[in-house]
Design a protein around this motif. Structure first.
Motif, PDB file in Angstrom:
ATOM      1  N   ILE A 165       0.842  -1.195   0.000  1.00 18.68           N
ATOM      2  CA  ILE A 165       0.000   0.000   0.000  1.00 18.68           C
ATOM      3  C   ILE A 165       0.882   1.252   0.000  1.00 18.68           C
ATOM      4  O   ILE A 165       0.660   2.185  -0.774  1.00 18.68           O
ATOM      5  CB  ILE A 165      -0.930   0.019   1.246  1.00 18.68           C
ATOM      6  CG1 ILE A 165      -1.936  -1.129   1.140  1.00 18.68           C
ATOM      7  CG2 ILE A 165      -1.647   1.354   1.376  1.00 18.68           C
ATOM      8  CD1 ILE A 165      -2.783  -1.316   2.380  1.00 18.68           C
ATOM      9  N   LEU A 166       1.909   1.239   0.863  1.00 19.06           N
ATOM     10  CA  LEU A 166       2.778   2.417   0.968  1.00 19.06           C
ATOM     11  C   LEU A 166       3.492   2.697  -0.354  1.00 19.06           C
ATOM     12  O   LEU A 166       3.732   3.847  -0.711  1.00 19.06           O
ATOM     13  CB  LEU A 166       3.807   2.210   2.092  1.00 19.06           C
ATOM     14  CG  LEU A 166       3.247   2.277   3.517  1.00 19.06           C
ATOM     15  CD1 LEU A 166       4.294   1.825   4.536  1.00 19.06           C
ATOM     16  CD2 LEU A 166       2.760   3.677   3.853  1.00 19.06           C
ATOM     17  N   ASN A 172      -1.931   5.234  -6.793  1.00 25.98           N
ATOM     18  CA  ASN A 172      -3.328   5.033  -6.430  1.00 25.98           C
ATOM     19  C   ASN A 172      -3.598   5.594  -5.027  1.00 25.98           C
ATOM     20  O   ASN A 172      -3.644   4.847  -4.050  1.00 25.98           O
ATOM     21  CB  ASN A 172      -3.614   3.517  -6.497  1.00 25.98           C
ATOM     22  CG  ASN A 172      -5.058   3.194  -6.228  1.00 25.98           C
ATOM     23  OD1 ASN A 172      -5.881   4.104  -6.034  1.00 25.98           O
ATOM     24  ND2 ASN A 172      -5.375   1.923  -6.189  1.00 25.98           N
ATOM     25  N   PRO A 173      -3.770   6.923  -4.916  1.00 27.23           N
ATOM     26  CA  PRO A 173      -3.897   7.566  -3.601  1.00 27.23           C
ATOM     27  C   PRO A 173      -5.079   7.052  -2.775  1.00 27.23           C
ATOM     28  O   PRO A 173      -5.045   7.143  -1.542  1.00 27.23           O
ATOM     29  CB  PRO A 173      -4.092   9.045  -3.939  1.00 27.23           C
ATOM     30  CG  PRO A 173      -3.568   9.197  -5.324  1.00 27.23           C
ATOM     31  CD  PRO A 173      -3.809   7.897  -6.020  1.00 27.23           C
ATOM     32  N   ILE A 178      -7.430   2.721   3.210  1.00 30.13           N
ATOM     33  CA  ILE A 178      -7.454   1.426   3.933  1.00 30.13           C
ATOM     34  C   ILE A 178      -6.243   1.253   4.850  1.00 30.13           C
ATOM     35  O   ILE A 178      -6.155   0.280   5.596  1.00 30.13           O
ATOM     36  CB  ILE A 178      -7.565   0.210   2.968  1.00 30.13           C
ATOM     37  CG1 ILE A 178      -6.458   0.251   1.924  1.00 30.13           C
ATOM     38  CG2 ILE A 178      -8.931   0.164   2.313  1.00 30.13           C
ATOM     39  CD1 ILE A 178      -6.381  -1.037   1.126  1.00 30.13           C
ATOM     40  N   LEU A 179      -5.315   2.210   4.810  1.00 30.38           N
ATOM     41  CA  LEU A 179      -4.116   2.094   5.642  1.00 30.38           C
ATOM     42  C   LEU A 179      -4.428   1.975   7.139  1.00 30.38           C
ATOM     43  O   LEU A 179      -3.827   1.120   7.824  1.00 30.38           O
ATOM     44  CB  LEU A 179      -3.178   3.276   5.369  1.00 30.38           C
ATOM     45  CG  LEU A 179      -1.753   3.131   5.891  1.00 30.38           C
ATOM     46  CD1 LEU A 179      -1.061   1.910   5.307  1.00 30.38           C
ATOM     47  CD2 LEU A 179      -0.946   4.389   5.574  1.00 30.38           C
ATOM     48  N   LEU A 258       5.071   7.188   5.409  1.00 29.61           N
ATOM     49  CA  LEU A 258       4.540   7.624   4.113  1.00 29.61           C
ATOM     50  C   LEU A 258       5.664   8.172   3.245  1.00 29.61           C
ATOM     51  O   LEU A 258       5.735   7.903   2.048  1.00 29.61           O
ATOM     52  CB  LEU A 258       3.478   8.708   4.323  1.00 29.61           C
ATOM     53  CG  LEU A 258       2.117   8.211   4.806  1.00 29.61           C
ATOM     54  CD1 LEU A 258       1.191   9.386   5.065  1.00 29.61           C
ATOM     55  CD2 LEU A 258       1.498   7.258   3.795  1.00 29.61           C
ATOM     56  N   GLU A 259       6.573   8.926   3.868  1.00 30.47           N
ATOM     57  CA  GLU A 259       7.654   9.537   3.093  1.00 30.47           C
ATOM     58  C   GLU A 259       8.628   8.493   2.555  1.00 30.47           C
ATOM     59  O   GLU A 259       9.080   8.583   1.424  1.00 30.47           O
ATOM     60  CB  GLU A 259       8.407  10.552   3.962  1.00 30.47           C
ATOM     61  CG  GLU A 259       7.690  11.899   3.976  1.00 30.47           C
ATOM     62  CD  GLU A 259       8.206  12.815   5.084  1.00 30.47           C
ATOM     63  OE1 GLU A 259       9.211  12.469   5.740  1.00 30.47           O
ATOM     64  OE2 GLU A 259       7.565  13.866   5.288  1.00 30.47           O
ATOM     65  N   THR A 260       8.956   7.508   3.378  1.00 31.29           N
ATOM     66  CA  THR A 260       9.928   6.506   2.929  1.00 31.29           C
ATOM     67  C   THR A 260       9.260   5.333   2.217  1.00 31.29           C
ATOM     68  O   THR A 260       9.941   4.488   1.647  1.00 31.29           O
ATOM     69  CB  THR A 260      10.715   5.933   4.128  1.00 31.29           C
ATOM     70  OG1 THR A 260       9.762   5.430   5.066  1.00 31.29           O
ATOM     71  CG2 THR A 260      11.561   6.993   4.788  1.00 31.29           C
ATOM     72  N   ALA A 261       7.934   5.293   2.270  1.00 31.27           N
ATOM     73  CA  ALA A 261       7.171   4.216   1.631  1.00 31.27           C
ATOM     74  C   ALA A 261       7.572   2.839   2.132  1.00 31.27           C
ATOM     75  O   ALA A 261       7.707   1.886   1.364  1.00 31.27           O
ATOM     76  CB  ALA A 261       7.282   4.303   0.110  1.00 31.27           C
ATOM     77  N   GLN A 262       7.817   2.734   3.427  1.00 33.29           N
ATOM     78  CA  GLN A 262       8.027   1.399   4.010  1.00 33.29           C
ATOM     79  C   GLN A 262       7.658   1.370   5.488  1.00 33.29           C
ATOM     80  O   GLN A 262       7.644   2.401   6.148  1.00 33.29           O
ATOM     81  CB  GLN A 262       9.459   0.941   3.795  1.00 33.29           C
ATOM     82  CG  GLN A 262      10.507   1.964   4.180  1.00 33.29           C
ATOM     83  CD  GLN A 262      11.897   1.429   3.931  1.00 33.29           C
ATOM     84  OE1 GLN A 262      12.203   0.297   4.275  1.00 33.29           O
ATOM     85  NE2 GLN A 262      12.748   2.239   3.339  1.00 33.29           N
TER      86      GLN A 262
END
Ligand code: ATP
Ligand code: MG
Length: 372
Positions: A165-166, A172-173, A178-179, A258-262
């Motif tokens: 998702i991240l 796909n914002p 669902i986060l 969110l910034e690092t996407a992990q």
């Protein structure tokens, strides 16, 4: 508990082999890359359905084979029992049988055959990165508590989905909606992991301290300290409180995730610190102290499992004896007089006085020598 017989078909480099073992010490000898560790892997898998080498069960199937079979006859819980696993190279689910009855999950075999592996990397586990110590604790806990294994698998699955998702949310914002649900599930399952780990590491530390004291003549006091996420003040707190603490933690790191996407922090980064008389071994331990403490941890793991099930788990020593000096070898050998032990080594003449010797070459039994 003991393994009386093992049958392998298309497992790793074993095409087809039937082996019989002694109730005490079994020495597995052979040159490099002949299949000694593969044999220990098969024994560990027979009991737990987990490999200590890989997560991908397809790797267990011999190159070009349609499926691998690992079957064994075991004496445990006061009777003879049969275990059988059929593993496929691709996504097809494996088949599990116990005493001829098909089972759905590995958890249903819990307690039939427990193994403790000890290999040279374990000697350095207290110097290694956190993931090695987590693996050690997870492996032991999974065998002790089938519910822990289920929670650990679930946690891994949720984290994988959250990572996806991240990563995908840039394209796909809408995924961000669902986060929160995934975070809530992570906290729920993560709290369970913390609760189990706190209790396990406490018991492990106490048992290991006894071995270490015997080993070092009582001069040093070994302690274990569980390290988990910073918002958890008391890992022994009720699961509900742990869940809330994890939730606070995730809130704090939400933006960074969110910034690092992990997935950044959580029980998947847990660790434990082993100290001698208050000094962390990782930074201050001598090579000998680090090894001695690691041996104490392994013996403690075996003792905890024994206490739980009332039976001595099978010990798998992969190349570890030849790594130890004579004093430590004697200590280990004296501590493991009970129960069944498998010892691999390369030099054919060494340790043969201990028990049955099975010589392995290119995935086959070349010779068997039983001194009894
Ligand atoms: P060492 O003394 O070096 O530790 P070992 O006897 O423990 O050696 P193993 O690790 O048991 O050796 O066996 C390694 C061999 O098994 C390698 O040659 C490897 O290529 C082979 N092997 C591993 N997986 C498979 C597989 N799926 N199919 C066929 N061969 C495999
Ligand atoms: Mg090996």
């Amino acid at each position: 508990m003991k393994v009386d017989k093992l049958y392998l078909r298309d497992f790793r480099n074993y095409q087809e082999s039937a082996l019989e073992f002694a109730p005490g010490v079994n020495l597995i000898v052979g040159d490099n890359a002949q299949g000694k560790t593969n044999l220990l892997e098969a024994l560990a898998y027979l009991g737990s359905g987990r490999s200590f080498r890989t997560q991908k069960s397809g790797e267990l199937v011999r190159f070009g084979g349609d499926f691998a079979e690992i079957s064994g006859e075991v004496t445990s819980q006061g009777r003879a029992q049969r275990l059988r696993w059929v593993v496929f190279p691709a996504a097809r689910p494996r088949q599990i049988y116990c005493n001829g009855v098909k089972k759905k999950t590995a958890g249903e075999l819990s307690g039939v055959l427990q193994t403790v592996l000890f290999c040279p990397e374990d000697l350095l586990v207290l110097r290694a990165g956190a993931s090695a110590r987590r693996r050690l604790a997870d492996n032991a806990l999974c065998q002790l508590r089938p519910n822990y294994e289920a929670a650990l698998t679930e946690y891994g699955r949720i984290m994988e989905q959250k990572n996806r998702i991240l990563k995908d949310r840039f394209e796909n914002p809408a995924l961000l909606e669902i986060l929160p649900e995934y975070n809530a599930r992570l906290c729920r399952v993560g709290a369970l992991l913390i609760s189990y780990r706190a209790r396990f590491l406490d018991a492990l530390g106490k048992a290991a301290a006894g071995y270490h004291a015997a080993f070092s003549g009582g001069g040093e006091e070994l302690t274990l300290e569980y390290k988990t996420v910073s918002t958890v003040e008391d890992p022994f707190a009720p699961v509900q409180a742990l869940e809330e603490a994890l939730s606070r933690h995730l809130e704090r790191h939400g933006r960074a995730e969110l910034e690092t996407a992990q997935c950044l922090t959580g029980p998947h980064k847990d660790d434990f610190i082993c100290s001698l008389s208050g000094l962390p071994l990782k930074t201050y331990g001598s090579q000998g102290q680090v090894r001695t403490a690691a041996i104490s941890l392994k013996l403690a793991q075996r003792a905890l499992m024994e206490r739980e099930s009332g039976e001595t788990p099978v010990l798998l020593l992969d190349d570890v004896l030849s790594e130890l000096d004579a004093g430590r070898q004697d200590f280990v050998l004296n501590q493991i007089r009970e129960g069944q032990v498998f010892i691999t080594c390369c030099e054919p003449g060494r340790f043969t006085r201990l028990g049955k010797t099975v010589e392995i070459g290119n995935g086959q039994v070349l010779s068997v020598n039983d001194i009894n």
